[in-house]
Each structure stands twice: as structure tokens, then as C-alpha cells.
Write a protein that holds these residues in place. Structure first.
Motif, PDB file in Angstrom:
ATOM      1  N   CYS A 290      31.701 -35.591  -7.313  1.00 48.06           N
ATOM      2  CA  CYS A 290      29.816 -34.199  -6.915  1.00 48.06           C
ATOM      3  C   CYS A 290      29.721 -33.473  -7.824  1.00 48.06           C
ATOM      4  CB  CYS A 290      30.428 -34.052  -6.109  1.00 48.06           C
ATOM      5  SG  CYS A 290      29.926 -35.809  -4.858  1.00 48.06           S
ATOM      6  N   VAL A 291      31.198 -33.011  -8.879  1.00 46.26           N
ATOM      7  CA  VAL A 291      30.851 -31.822  -9.136  1.00 46.26           C
ATOM      8  C   VAL A 291      30.372 -32.197 -10.694  1.00 46.26           C
ATOM      9  CG1 VAL A 291      31.660 -29.231 -10.506  1.00 46.26           C
ATOM     10  CG2 VAL A 291      32.454 -29.563  -7.929  1.00 46.26           C
ATOM     11  N   ALA A 292      31.452 -32.429 -11.144  1.00 46.53           N
ATOM     12  CA  ALA A 292      31.124 -33.203 -12.931  1.00 46.53           C
ATOM     13  C   ALA A 292      29.547 -33.701 -12.393  1.00 46.53           C
ATOM     14  CB  ALA A 292      32.101 -34.469 -12.394  1.00 46.53           C
ATOM     15  N   LYS A 293      28.631 -34.430 -11.853  1.00 43.18           N
ATOM     16  CA  LYS A 293      27.731 -35.076 -12.136  1.00 43.18           C
ATOM     17  C   LYS A 293      26.748 -33.787 -12.340  1.00 43.18           C
ATOM     18  CE  LYS A 293      24.495 -38.591 -11.645  1.00 43.18           C
ATOM     19  NZ  LYS A 293      24.152 -38.908 -13.078  1.00 43.18           N
ATOM     20  N   LEU A 294      26.981 -32.771 -11.260  1.00 39.32           N
ATOM     21  CA  LEU A 294      25.781 -31.823 -11.223  1.00 39.32           C
ATOM     22  C   LEU A 294      26.014 -31.090 -12.251  1.00 39.32           C
ATOM     23  CD1 LEU A 294      24.260 -29.483 -10.271  1.00 39.32           C
ATOM     24  CD2 LEU A 294      25.961 -28.709  -8.893  1.00 39.32           C
ATOM     25  N   GLU A 295      27.037 -30.915 -13.376  1.00 37.49           N
ATOM     26  CA  GLU A 295      27.069 -30.241 -14.044  1.00 37.49           C
ATOM     27  C   GLU A 295      26.354 -30.771 -15.898  1.00 37.49           C
ATOM     28  OE1 GLU A 295      27.787 -27.940 -17.372  1.00 37.49           O
ATOM     29  OE2 GLU A 295      28.195 -27.917 -15.167  1.00 37.49           O
ATOM     30  N   GLU A 296      26.350 -32.233 -15.468  1.00 34.24           N
ATOM     31  CA  GLU A 296      25.595 -33.777 -16.298  1.00 34.24           C
ATOM     32  C   GLU A 296      24.164 -33.794 -15.715  1.00 34.24           C
ATOM     33  OE1 GLU A 296      26.680 -37.552 -15.907  1.00 34.24           O
ATOM     34  OE2 GLU A 296      25.471 -38.424 -16.033  1.00 34.24           O
ATOM     35  N   ILE A 297      23.852 -32.906 -14.998  1.00 34.98           N
ATOM     36  CA  ILE A 297      22.372 -32.901 -14.377  1.00 34.98           C
ATOM     37  C   ILE A 297      21.765 -31.280 -14.802  1.00 34.98           C
ATOM     38  CG2 ILE A 297      21.102 -32.478 -12.355  1.00 34.98           C
ATOM     39  CD1 ILE A 297      23.041 -34.665 -11.263  1.00 34.98           C
ATOM     40  N   ARG A 298      22.888 -30.390 -14.964  1.00 39.53           N
ATOM     41  CA  ARG A 298      22.652 -29.019 -15.271  1.00 39.53           C
ATOM     42  C   ARG A 298      22.111 -28.757 -16.774  1.00 39.53           C
ATOM     43  NH1 ARG A 298      26.298 -24.483 -12.646  1.00 39.53           N
ATOM     44  NH2 ARG A 298      25.357 -23.053 -14.255  1.00 39.53           N
ATOM     45  N   VAL A 299      22.826 -30.144 -17.478  1.00 36.23           N
ATOM     46  CA  VAL A 299      22.841 -30.005 -19.245  1.00 36.23           C
ATOM     47  C   VAL A 299      21.232 -30.937 -19.052  1.00 36.23           C
ATOM     48  CG1 VAL A 299      24.170 -30.854 -20.904  1.00 36.23           C
ATOM     49  CG2 VAL A 299      25.551 -29.795 -19.679  1.00 36.23           C
TER      50      VAL A 299
ATOM     51  N   GLN B 281      19.152 -31.891 -17.164  1.00 34.55           N
ATOM     52  CA  GLN B 281      17.358 -31.155 -17.014  1.00 34.55           C
ATOM     53  C   GLN B 281      17.735 -29.733 -17.898  1.00 34.55           C
ATOM     54  OE1 GLN B 281      16.916 -31.355 -13.275  1.00 34.55           O
ATOM     55  NE2 GLN B 281      17.725 -33.535 -12.792  1.00 34.55           N
ATOM     56  N   GLU B 282      18.730 -28.586 -18.521  1.00 31.31           N
ATOM     57  CA  GLU B 282      18.559 -27.349 -18.720  1.00 31.31           C
ATOM     58  C   GLU B 282      18.661 -26.476 -18.412  1.00 31.31           C
ATOM     59  OE1 GLU B 282      16.966 -29.251 -23.469  1.00 31.31           O
ATOM     60  OE2 GLU B 282      16.109 -27.407 -22.317  1.00 31.31           O
TER      61      GLU B 282
END
Length: 988
Positions: free
Chosen positions: A748-757, A759-760
Motif C-alpha cells: 500500500c505504501v508503494a502504491k501511494l508513492e506511485e500515486i504521489r509521483v 499526480q505530482e
């Protein structure tokens, strides 16, 4: 269980000498008293044997010194880093100067002190290190340190030609550390870590000697140490460990083991008075380490916590060692009349002893007087941000790191060494040889073809225990049998008895509660039980380590009983008893055939506690060690606990028994990443109905919800990660409750980091507010408040937690995870409605929270929080549906439950809002006394130390949505007041 004529005859024959005794009811309190007396006598005999041998003691004194250092958490000794002394103020007198001083015993471990320097005296001068006792000196919420209370000692020394360094302790100093970890705060992991605040006080004293020796005004060969009460104990540690001390006067700081254990003196002492006594020493072993240097033991004759008989016992045994060295003149005893008090007569004895041994003078000393106000001796006007003094218990004694093993030989060597270390450092004071206990038949009945026996046996001298047996009346005694030994905290009742019934005629179910549990409980409230646990630690044991012994004794007895039969022995246990069973099997010469362990703690930081165990290994390594001989079945949370086991399985030549989870062998099955726990929430509640879990897709739709099954544990802007309370699986949601990921937390943390990148999304910053709802409520109850606070510029995180499925303490642990996740936020405010306020209070009691609060937490607001319990919870507690609906936390809300009374008070500014009908009314609810909001009384919401209080007519359910409450919260977060200046309050 025992149905064959041959076995019955054998058992009866063994029991005949004890039949009369067996008929007597077991008095567990009397047995415990006899046990402690017997154990104390053994320690006394061993201590005398060590001390009375002239040659042996001289040869072993340095070994004993190293053992004491280890028991204080000082082995290896910490690095002597630069002290970085800083003088922050001075007071000039005609005959001496006082310097307000701070230095760092280790980086961040600040020591606050006053240095008294004599004028017009020959240099270098003798020096005294004065270590303070428990003197609480606070004004307007500011701690000036216990050095303020003992200033007259430093003044006398300076007036009489001594340099005197007077240092604060980590508790009651300018920093507010902890001395009461096991005494009252439930920090039993201190014993598991091998930590005691006595070790920190000793280390600070050793570094103080380093500082004194660096001063040109000090003769490095003429340094003494003294202190009273707690300071007397620290004087013992310092003088025993550091031979640079040439004369010592511990005042009212030591007595015998018998006084502490048998005569209850331990109940008057906090943890700083004791080493982690893994060597099972009586206290003369410590005083003898000062020999042959000058030592004066001094006390009053009516001291209730250092009784005269115990003080004299220490003196006479220490005198034997001084005689070995031919140094009888260097040992003195001075007893003054009076209670446990810093009397002038005690001071004069102390002063004259140092004059004689450091100045070679026999002048009569005069009493000392205080001269200064606390403010004059204050060192810090603002505590440094990098201090670790207040939380030094979290880091002073390092835990063992999991080993990095690359070969089967390394694993075998590690396993052998670890077993040896456990034997010598954690379980050293088990009985030397196991007794051969026998079963005594106390009761036998047959109901519905099930024979039930209640048996008694002695685990060791003065430890009578009972064991229940359930077996089929039709069992064939000649056929193979499976015995399941259930280790439980409580014996089964009518409701859950069927869980323990054997499934077939050739299965036997045994139910066993180790000492202090179930029918073996000792009387007394929680405080009394706490001091019983502390007694075990002081005699070189721990209550949990002796429960391990009890389980081993029960296993041996079962094997002995069925030694002539084909038997499979399974041990089944949950929680802390599961880990006790794990270690019992690990330490047995003949392990069991299978372990079934449920809901195990993943670290000894949570339990159970064995002395020094975390300096050796933790639960993941213990599981792997046990798997050398025994298959293990784990049920419950296993995330991370099997990582070490999995790494070993990859090593060539390493062969371990399987560890299975949820009926899957972890050596061949991947983690259950594909399971979406959302569907579990809607599964049938029927206990025997099959559950099919299918892998869902991450569709752009809301989850099934389940607010009473999920805890928010991680936030980033509009995204949050939740964890399921039952399965521990996680899911990543946005503010629309759309799921983006499920499975392990890291995924879940990895997916959140992917979203952060993608969606900037910018990093978080500024001020944040965490909102915590009450029992049976959800984060949506804060919607109006959340919206209003966001309009004020705050980042707001309304957190969900399964309030009916977890305890207040568990919810506080999840709050810690949320706080940890808010990276970049400068200030975090906490707002809690009802039980949410109690969760916030519980957070302030978590290890490390004090440091976090000082650096990060801004303000706290509680709305309708039952800070002294809820009377309505008392009323509904009588009805079973209350427990089904409210869970464990519901019971904790009762006024008669001790949970709330033990919760800490926030250490940051906090305000309380209460719903009230009005001062002239009896409240909204006629069932509870006084004014109230329909659920909680106004009186219960009040909390000592609150910065502001605000009440207005409102029902409990609507407090967090009321516009008056929203405005008041916004005001408080800005100004620490619910009403702005010139604003008319609406308090009733």
C-alpha cells in the motif's frame, strides 16, 4: 485421562503419602509467601558463601564488578564521548561560587548540575559528587531539579574547602525522565531489555567523576560520593563500579533482600533502587565491592523503607570482606534517631567521614543551611531539542540485532550460543534439577460420557498448581492417544468448555494455568500484583520465566504419566502463554510433538518478560530455534515474525520443521497478498460456515466500509491506509473511500508513492489536526468540524478506528502510526470526542511519546471525554448485550475500571469541552448524578491541569457538530483559550 487399572494403581500408590494434604484447599497466598521466603533464604546462603571466603572473594571481586555493570545495563560500558560542559549561570558568595552547569554523559543525555567551588583554599582540593534523592521541586509547572532540595549539602562542602558537584537525576531533574517503569507504568519490557534507571544514574555519576577530574581545582585522587535515599542507592552503584571513588557515604540507600522481598519494602521503592538482578545477589554483594576503600553506612533507626535490621545485616556481611582486606578501619556504621528524613545528624556524620578520609581532619562539623531560591540554581531556561534524558529508557540498553547468517554452521553455532545465554542470563534461577512431580487427584466426575479430573501437582517447592483433564469415558487405554495440553490464563467456564472437549475417544484434553493465573491466582488488587511481579525480578527471576518453568513441569509430568504408551503430545496456547509455551519447548530436553500458538506478540517489547531476553534475541529468532525440533502452527498476526525463519530456510544444509499459518506452510506458500479483506466483513457470522474469499479488482467504487473492522494507520493528504483489526491486511483508500491497493502494508505504501509521483502531489507541511471519534462512531461524525478547520488553513485528518474491537491502548498505538506518517508537518493538534479523548491520553503514555509531544504536538482538545469514567457504562455493564456491542473498550469506560485512572495527563496545553444542561439542573439524564450531557457527567470531563474549560447546553452525541464547539476549538488551537479576548463566553 488415566483410565487403565495399571496407571490408576500407579498414581494412587504415589499419592498415598499426600492424600490428607491433598484434601486441603490450596492457599496460594500462603504458598507464595513461603516461596519468596524460601527463595530469599537461598540467596542469603549463596551471598554468605561468596563473602565469607577470604581468598575466593579477593580473586573474584573484579568478576563481581563486571557482573554488577551488566546488571545495570553497562556491559559493554557506553563510549566516553565528549562531555561538552556549558556553564549557564553563576552565583558569587564571599567564600564560594556556584555555577549552574550542564554536560552530556552521552550524546543527548544531558545532566543538569550545580558546581560549588570554594574560594581561598589550597588547590587542588578534595571533591564530592553529590547524587540527589527524590526531591520534587516544581513551581508554576517548571521543574528546577532535585539538586535544589539538597543545595545545603553543596553549600556546606564549598564552605569547608571541598569542590562539590551536585547532579540532578533523570526523574525529578530539570528533565522529566522515568524511574517508575515497572513500579506503576507497566513497562515490563525494561526487564526484558535489561534496563534499569539505576544504570543511567550510575553512568551519569561515572561521567561526573570524569568532569571533576578535568577541573584544575580538583585533586583527582581525593574524590568522594554521597547522597541520600535514592541518592544513597546511586552512591552504591557509583562507588562499587568506579574505583576512583576513595570514600563513600551512602545515606539511607540500602537494606537487605529479606526486607525488600519478605517484609514488603520493595513496595516503597521505584526502579532506580535496583539492578536487574539476574545474578540473584543479596545487597551486601554491592556494598562489598567498595572494599577496601573508605565506606560509611549511615541510616536512621526508624526508617520504614530501609529498616534497621536490614541495614545492620548489610553492615555485618560487608564487614567480613573488609576484614579479608585488613581494612576494618575503613568501614563505619552511623545510626541516628529518626524516620526516613534528611536529618542534620545524618549530615554531620557524612561531613565528618569525608573530613577524616579525604582531608585527614577530625574537626567537628556544623549543620548546613539552604541559601537559594530554586530559580537561582536553574540550568536550562529552555530544554534542548536533542535531549534524550527524558526518554533514555528507550535507548540506553541496546537490543540484540537479528544475526546475518550465511551458512548452516553459523546457524548451529548461533543456536547453541543463544540457548546457553538464555540459560545463564534469562532462566538462570530455575531449580537446579527438576523434581519428579506427581499428580494428586482432587476431583473426578463423569458427565455425558466425558470424564473430568482435577489434578494437583507441585511445579517446585511452594508452588502448588492444578490441571484439569477431559477425556472420553470410552477411551481404550491400550491404543495410541493424542494429548493436547492447553495453556490458558483462565480455566474454561460453562460457555466455552465445549471448545476443549476431545473430538474422538483417543484424544485427551488437558487444561493448565501456570502460577498466578486462573484458579492459581493470588489475592490483591492490580497494584499488589504489580509488586509481586517486581519481587520475582529482584530474586533473579521473572514471573513469566517461572511460568515457563511451570509449563515445562506440566509437560514432563504428562510424559512421565504416559511413558509406557504411544502418545502424541501437542501444546496449545494463546497470547503471552503461547510464547511461554514456545520457550518451555525450546528449553526442554524432550520437546513436544507440535506447538499450536495463537495471537502471539511479535516482540518481547509487548510480552512476555524474561530478564535480559532482548539483549539475546526476540520472538522471531525463538520461533526459528524451536522449529529445529518441533512443527509449529501459528494462528493470528504473523507479518514480519517469520522473516528470520524464511531466511534460514534458504541456507543450504539448514533443516527446520514447518511453521504453518492458516493451514499453509510458509516454506512453500507466498503471503496472502491476493486476499481482499473487505469481503470478510460481510461473511456469515455462523462459526461453522465456510468462507470463500475471492480476489477483487480495484474498481472505481467505494469499499464495503466496515468502520468497526478497520483502523486508519497512515495518511498522506487525501489518501489513507487502513489495517484490518482481525487479519492485519491493509488497504489504500482516497477521500471517496475508493480502494487503490490491498494486501500488505508495504504494498500500500508503494502504491501511494506511485500515486504521489503520478499526480505530482506536494509534500505535507504546516499545522495538522487529527480528529478521533468516540465509541461506536466514525470519522464522518466530524464532517462539519473538519470542513471548518480546513477553511482555517489546517490539514485535517479524521481518523477511523474500530472502537468496539480494540482497547483504548491499542487505539493509542494506531494513533502513533498516524503521527509517524505525517512527514513534513511541523505541528500536530489532537482533538478527541468521548473515548477519542481517552485514546489521546493513552498516547501520552506510549514509549517515546514525551519526546514527540515536546517537538511536534501543539494542543489537545477533549469533547465530552469521560476522564473519570462514564456512569452509563457502569449501568449497562450488567447486561451481556453491552459487552457484545461495545467490546473491551466499553468495559474500560466504567468508573470502576482502573484503565482510565492510569492514563497520563497530556503534557501539552489541553482544553476540555463539556455538554451541560446548566448549573441549576440535574442534567439531561436522571439516571446519573449531577449535571451531564446525557451520557457523561460534567464532573467526569474535568481533568487536572487543563488549560481551559468550556461547557454549554448540548447532548453528548452532538458535541462535535455544534457550532459553539467548533468555534471554541478553533479559538483554542490559536490562543489556548476557548473564547477570544473581549468575547463573551457562553459557559453554563
Amino acid at each position: 485421562m488415566i483410565t487403565s487399572p495399571r496407571i490408576l494403581t500407579w498414581m494412587i500408590a504415589l499419592c498415598l503419602p499426600s492424600t490428607l494434604y491433598a484434601a486441603e484447599p490450596i492457599d496460594h497466598d500462603a504458598a507464595l509467601e513461603a516461596y519468596f521466603d524460601h527463595q530469599t533464604s537461598q540467596i542469603e546462603l549463596e551471598t554468605i558463601a561468596r563473602l565469607e571466603s577470604d581468598v575466593q572473594y579477593k580473586d573474584e571481586q573484579e568478576t563481581y564488578r563486571k557482573q554488577l555493570a551488566s546488571m545495570l545495563g553497562l556491559s559493554p560500558m557506553p563510549e566516553r564521548t565528549p562531555l561538552k560542559p556549558v556553564v549557564t549561570g553563576e552565583i558569587e558568595e564571599e567564600t564560594f561560587t556556584v555555577k549552574n552547569l550542564q554536560f552530556q554523559a552521552s550524546p543527548g543525555l544531558y545532566v543538569t548540575a550545580n558546581l560549588y567551588l570554594p574560594k581561598n583554599t589550597e588547590k587542588p582540593a578534595p571533591a564530592i559528587l553529590y547524587v540527589c534523592g527524590h526531591s520534587n521541586n516544581k513551581k508554576d509547572g517548571i521543574s528546577y531539579g532535585n539538586k535544589v532540595g539538597y543545595q545545603h549539602h553543596g553549600i556546606w562542602y564549598a564552605q569547608n574547602g571541598y569542590v562539590c558537584l551536585m547532579i540532578d537525576t533523570i526523574q525529578l531533574g530539570e528533565f522529566q525522565g522515568i524511574h517508575h517503569g515497572t513500579y506503576s507504568k507497566g513497562m515490563w519490557w525494561w526487564n526484558a531489555r535489561g534496563y534499569t534507571p539505576a544504570g543511567v544514574e550510575a553512568w551519569n555519576g561515572i561521567r561526573s567523576i570524569d568532569y571533576l577530574q578535568s577541573l584544575p581545582e580538583v585533586d583527582p585522587e581525593r574524590i568522594g560520593v554521597t547522597g541520600r535515599s535514592g541518592g544513597g542507592a546511586y552512591s552504591w552503584w557509583i562507588a562499587a563500579l568506579d574505583k576512583r571513588i576513595k570514600a563513600a557515604v551512602p545515606v539511607a540507600g540500602i537494606t537487605s533482600m529479606r526486607n525488600h522481598i519478605v517484609d514488603d519494602c520493595i513496595e516503597g521503592h521505584c526502579d532506580c533502587m535496583f539492578q536487574v538482578n539476574s545474578e540473584a545477589w543479596d545487597f551486601p554483594m554491592i556494598s562489598a565491592l567498595v572494599a577496601p576503600r573508605a565506606l560509611l553506612i549511615t541510616n536512621t533507626d526508624k526508617d520504614s523503607i530501609f529498616p534497621l535490621d536490614g541495614v545492620m545485616d548489610v553492615y555485618w556481611k560487608t564487614k567480613m570482606v573488609y576484614e579479608h582486606f585488613g581494612a576494618e578501619k575503613n568501614l563505619g556504621i552511623a545510626i541516628a534517631e529518626g524516620p526516613h528524613k534528611d536529618t542534620q545528624r545524618l549530615q554531620v556524620n557524612e561531613f565528618e567521614w569525608f573530613d577524616r578520609h579525604l582531608k585527614h581532619s577530625d574537626e567537628q562539623a556544623q549543620p548546613a543551611e539552604k541559601l537559594y531560591e530554586p530559580e537561582q540554581l536553574r540550568v536550562f531556561h529552555e530544554l534542548p531539542a536533542d535531549e534524550i534524558t527524558s526518554t533514555i529508557h528507550d535507548s540506553f540498553v541496546p537490543m540484540a540485532e537479528p544475526p546475518e547468517l550465511t551458512t548452516a554452521k553459523e546457524w548451529q553455532e548461533y543456536a547453541r550460543n543463544t540457548h546457553e545465554q538464555l540459560s545463564t542470563n534469562s532462566f538462570a534461577h530455575w531449580p537446579v534439577t527438576p523434581t519428579k512431580p506427581i499428580f494428586i487427584d482432587l476431583k473426578s466426575t463423569v458427565t455425558n460420557l466425558i470424564r473430568e479430573l482435577t489434578l494437583r501437582f507441585d511445579s517446585q517447592t511452594h508452588v502448588p498448581l492444578t490441571l484439569s483433564v477431559l477425556e472420553s469415558a470410552s477411551r481404550n487405554p491400550t491404543d495410541p492417544v493424542t494429548v493436547t495440553l492447553h495453556i490458558v490464563d483462565e480455566e474454561p467456564n460453562k460457555e466455552n468448555r465445549k471448545e476443549f472437549l476431545p473430538d474422538s475417544p483417543q484424544e485427551i484434553s488437558m487444561i493448565f494455568t501456570p502460577r498466578g493465573l486462573g484458579s492459581n491466582q493470588w489475592s490483591g488488587d492490580e497494584k499488589k500484583q504489580n509488586h509481586i511481579r517486581r519481587r520475582f525480578a529482584l530474586i533473579g527471576q521473572s514471573l513469566d520465566s517461572m511460568r515457563v518453568w511451570d509449563i515445562m513441569a506440566a509437560i514432563r509430568l504428562v510424559r512421565q504419566t504416559f511413558q509406557d504408551q504411544d502418545v502424541e503430545l501437542i501444546v496449545d496456547a494463546s497470547g503471552n502463554q503461547a510464547i511461554n509455551a514456545l520457550y518451555a519447548n525450546l528449553m526442554l530436553d524432550h520437546p513436544v510433538d507440535q506447538l499450536v500458538l495463537k495471537d502471539i506478540p511479535t516482540s518481547h517489547m509487548q510480552g512476555p518478560t524474561y530478564l535480559n531476553v532482548l539483549r539475546i534475541l526476540d520472538i522471531p529468532q525463538a520461533l526459528a530455534l524451536a522449529a529445529q525440533n518441533t512443527p509449529i502452527n501459528l494462528d493470528g498476526e504473523v507479518a514480519g515474525v517469520l522473516d528470520f525463519y524464511k531466511q534460514l530456510q534458504k541456507l543450504e544444509g539448514v533443516s527446520l520443521k514447518p511453521i504453518q499459518t492458516s493451514d499453509q506452510d510458509v516454506t512453500s506458500v507466498n503471503e496472502l497478498d491476493s486476499v481482499d479483506i473487505c469481503q470478510i466483513e460481510n461473511a456469515s457470522d455462523e462459526p461453522d460456515s465456510p468462507l470463500t474469499i475471492e480476489e477483487p479488482e480495484n474498481l472505481d467504487m467505494k469499499t464495503f466500509g466496515g468502520s468497526q473492522f478497520w483502523s486508519d494507520i497512515h495518511f498522506f493528504r487525501d489518501f489513507r491506509i487502513q489495517q484490518n483489526v482481525f487479519t492485519q491486511h491493509c488497504r489504500l483508500l482516497d477521500n471517496r473511500n475508493v480502494r487503490y491497493e490491498y494486501g500488505e502494508f508495504d504494498a500500500c505504501v508503494a502504491k501511494l508513492e506511485e500515486i504521489r509521483v503520478e499526480q505530482e502531489l506536494k509534500p505535507m507541511s504546516g499545522e495538522a489536526v487529527i480528529l478521533l471519534h468516540g465509541i461506536l462512531r466514525s470519522a464522518s461524525s466530524f464532517t462539519p468540524l473538519k470542513k471548518s478547520l480546513e477553511e482555517q488553513g489546517y490539514m485535517v485528518f479524521a481518523a477511523n478506528y474500530p472502537s468496539t474491537k480494540i482497547t483504548i491502548e491499542q487505539a493509542a498505538a494506531d494513533l502513533q502510526k498516524i503521527i509517524d506518517s505525517l512527514e513534513g508537518v511541523e505541528t500536530i493538534h489532537l482533538v478527541g470526542h468521548s473515548m477519542g479523548g481517552l485514546v489521546i491520553r493513552a498516547w501520552f503514555g506510549l514509549p517515546g511519546s514525551e519526546s514527540i509531544a515536546q517537538q511536534l504536538i501543539g494542543k489537545v482538545v477533549m469533547l465530552g471525554t469521560p476522564n473519570h469514567g462514564a456512569e452509563m457504562a457502569d449501568f449497562f455493564d450488567k447486561f451481556p448485550p453491552f459487552h457484545w456491542l461495545m467490546g473491551k473498550a466499553g468495559s474500560q469506560l466504567r468508573t470502576m475500571d482502573e484503565t482510565i485512572d492510569k492514563l497520563p495527563i497530556p503534557t501539552v496545553p489541553f482544553g476540555v469541552i463539556a455538554g451541560a444542561r446548566g448549573s441549576n439542573s440535574n442534567g439531561y439524564n436522571p439516571m446519573i448524578p449531577g449535571d451531564d450531557d446525557g451520557t457523561v457527567t460534567v464532573a467526569s470531563t474535568n481533568l487536572e491541569g487543563m488549560t481551559d474549560f468550556y461547557s454549554f447546553p448540548c447532548l453528548h452525541l452532538y458535541l462535535m457538530r455544534d457550532k459553539r464547539a467548533i468555534t471554541a476549538i478553533e479559538n483554542f488551537l490559536k490562543t489556548e483559550s476557548f473564547t477570544l479576548e473581549n468575547e463573551t463566553p457562553t459557559n453554563t
